[in-house]
Design an enzyme around this catalytic site. Structure first.
Site, mmCIF file in Angstrom:
data_model
loop_
_atom_site.group_PDB
_atom_site.id
_atom_site.type_symbol
_atom_site.label_atom_id
_atom_site.label_comp_id
_atom_site.label_asym_id
_atom_site.label_seq_id
_atom_site.Cartn_x
_atom_site.Cartn_y
_atom_site.Cartn_z
ATOM 1 C CG ASP A 11 -1.772 1.348 1.281
ATOM 2 O OD1 ASP A 11 -2.426 1.427 0.211
ATOM 3 O OD2 ASP A 11 -1.826 1.946 2.455
ATOM 4 C CB SER A 12 0.145 4.732 -0.568
ATOM 5 O OG SER A 12 -0.847 5.056 0.246
ATOM 6 C CE1 TYR A 43 2.509 5.128 -3.655
ATOM 7 C CE2 TYR A 43 1.224 3.398 -4.227
ATOM 8 C CZ TYR A 43 2.355 3.891 -3.828
ATOM 9 O OH TYR A 43 3.322 3.147 -3.833
ATOM 10 N N GLY A 44 -2.886 8.894 -4.089
ATOM 11 C CA GLY A 44 -4.229 9.349 -4.810
ATOM 12 C C GLY A 44 -4.118 10.691 -5.685
ATOM 13 C CB CYS A 75 -2.887 0.523 -2.569
ATOM 14 S SG CYS A 75 -2.973 2.324 -3.126
ATOM 15 C CD GLU A 154 0.400 7.126 5.537
ATOM 16 O OE1 GLU A 154 1.530 7.080 6.086
ATOM 17 O OE2 GLU A 154 -0.118 5.937 5.312
ATOM 18 C CB CYS A 186 -9.211 4.831 0.305
ATOM 19 S SG CYS A 186 -7.731 5.360 0.724
ATOM 20 C CG HIS A 188 -4.694 5.251 4.184
ATOM 21 N ND1 HIS A 188 -4.315 4.682 2.957
ATOM 22 C CD2 HIS A 188 -3.564 5.581 4.833
ATOM 23 C CE1 HIS A 188 -2.883 4.629 3.177
ATOM 24 N NE2 HIS A 188 -2.577 5.438 4.089
HETATM 25 N N1 DGL Z 1 -4.708 3.126 0.675
HETATM 26 C C1 DGL Z 1 -4.456 3.784 -0.733
HETATM 27 C C2 DGL Z 1 -5.603 3.458 -1.359
HETATM 28 O O1 DGL Z 1 -6.486 2.386 -0.925
HETATM 29 C C3 DGL Z 1 -4.403 5.277 -0.412
HETATM 30 C C4 DGL Z 1 -3.821 5.953 -1.591
HETATM 31 C C5 DGL Z 1 -2.973 7.099 -1.196
HETATM 32 O O2 DGL Z 1 -1.965 7.099 -0.744
HETATM 33 O O3 DGL Z 1 -3.681 8.093 -1.545
HETATM 34 O O4 DGL Z 1 -6.277 4.131 -2.092
#
Ligand code: DGL
Length: 285
Positions: A11-12, A43-44, A75, A154, A186, A188
């Site tokens: 994941d990010s 990442y978004g 992710c 985060e 997502c 997160h």
């Molecule tokens: N957990 C990532 C997802 O499911 C988050 C991506 C990010 O870092 O923006 O999209």
């Protein structure tokens, strides 16, 4: 026949730990290597091609350096950017979270009015719109991008006034649509569940992809027909307790500290990973 190689997952940052928890709970004998790309989150908002490069790099790292028997793209943003290419480029099964999440969503709704929230990259890719349509379920889908949520998680701010205010603004489209079920698209976002539930009210059911993803992993091991298009792979043999390794490309001390709070004490042993300068370069652990 058994296969003692670990499951790989990435994941990010911290988000995929919500999926790791479900996989560990359902398959407690499996070894796991988790990569949180915290050095490059979020990442978004990034261009799709850049996220795709990261996804390929980490997948290769897991396969080449850790000899994983399966890769779970924990992710949504990375999956939306690169899933089919990752599958084509990788000999081991590659699993994602989007289809499992959609299965949970369409089976939980009673009114048929459903919502998905995710990053800008995920929502703008149309991946959820396509996945829901592919189920053939008679549902009306409302999607909303939630820029900023990942950054709050985060930073460990999952229940502050600021994230509450942001949630009130970003969830307005799904509230206005009268959804009865909201998929956290997502990985997160389950860490924001309390805030989201406060804003949405108790009548809206929140679903995440974590448990369904773990079931999909088990289906691969069991040779279930739903996994027929994937390479076959076996469970780990018995003999010793499972090993779980956690790697972060960011601030490892923070990964250990916040990871310990979000996930548990196993994160105390998290290790660092450093990427070569270009996403196409080879990473060095
Ligand atoms: N957990 C990532 C997802 O499911 C988050 C991506 C990010 O870092 O923006 O999209």
């Amino acid at each position: 026949m058994s296969d003692d190689r670990p499951i790989g997952m990435f994941d990010s940052g911290f988000g995929g730990l919500t999926v790791a928890r479900a996989v560990i709970d359902l398959l407690p004998d499996e070894d796991l290597v988790y990569v949180g790309d915290s050095g490059r989150y979020p990442y978004g908002p990034r261009p799709r091609a850049e996220v795709r490069g990261f996804a390929h790099q980490i997948t290769r790292f897991l396969v080449d350096e850790h000899d994983v028997k399966m890769v779970i793209v924990a992710c949504n943003t990375a999956e939306a950017a690169a899933f089919h290419e990752l599958r084509a480029a990788t000999d081991v099964p590659v699993l994602g979270v989007i289809d499992p999440g959609v299965r949970a969503l369409v089976s939980a709704t009673t009114s048929g009015r459903v919502g998905v929230i995710g990053t800008v990259g995920t929502i703008s890719s149309g991946a959820y719109q396509r996945a829901v349509e592919a189920t053939g379920a008679a549902v009306k889908l409302t999607c909303a991008a939630c820029p900023g949520f990942v950054e709050f998680v985060e930073r460990g701010e999952t229940d502050t006034d600021q994230v509450h205010v942001l949630a009130e603004r970003l969830l307005a489209p799904v509230i206005d649509a009268g959804v009865d079920t909201l998929l956290l698209g997502c990985t997160h976002y389950p860490y924001l569940a309390r805030t989201l539930a406060d804003v949405l009210g108790r009548e809206v059911v929140l679903v995440s992809s974590a448990d369904e993803t773990a079931f999909a992993v088990r289906a691969v091991f069991d040779g279930h027909p739903s996994a027929a298009e994937l390479p076959a792979v076996a469970r780990r043999g018995a003999g010793r307790p499972a090993r779980h390794r956690f790697l972060s490309s960011g601030d490892v001390a923070w990964f250990r500290e916040l990871g310990g709070r979000l996930f548990g004490p196993e994160l105390a042993d998290a290790e660092g990973v450093t990427w070569a300068p270009s996403p196409s370069g080879s990473p060095a652990a």
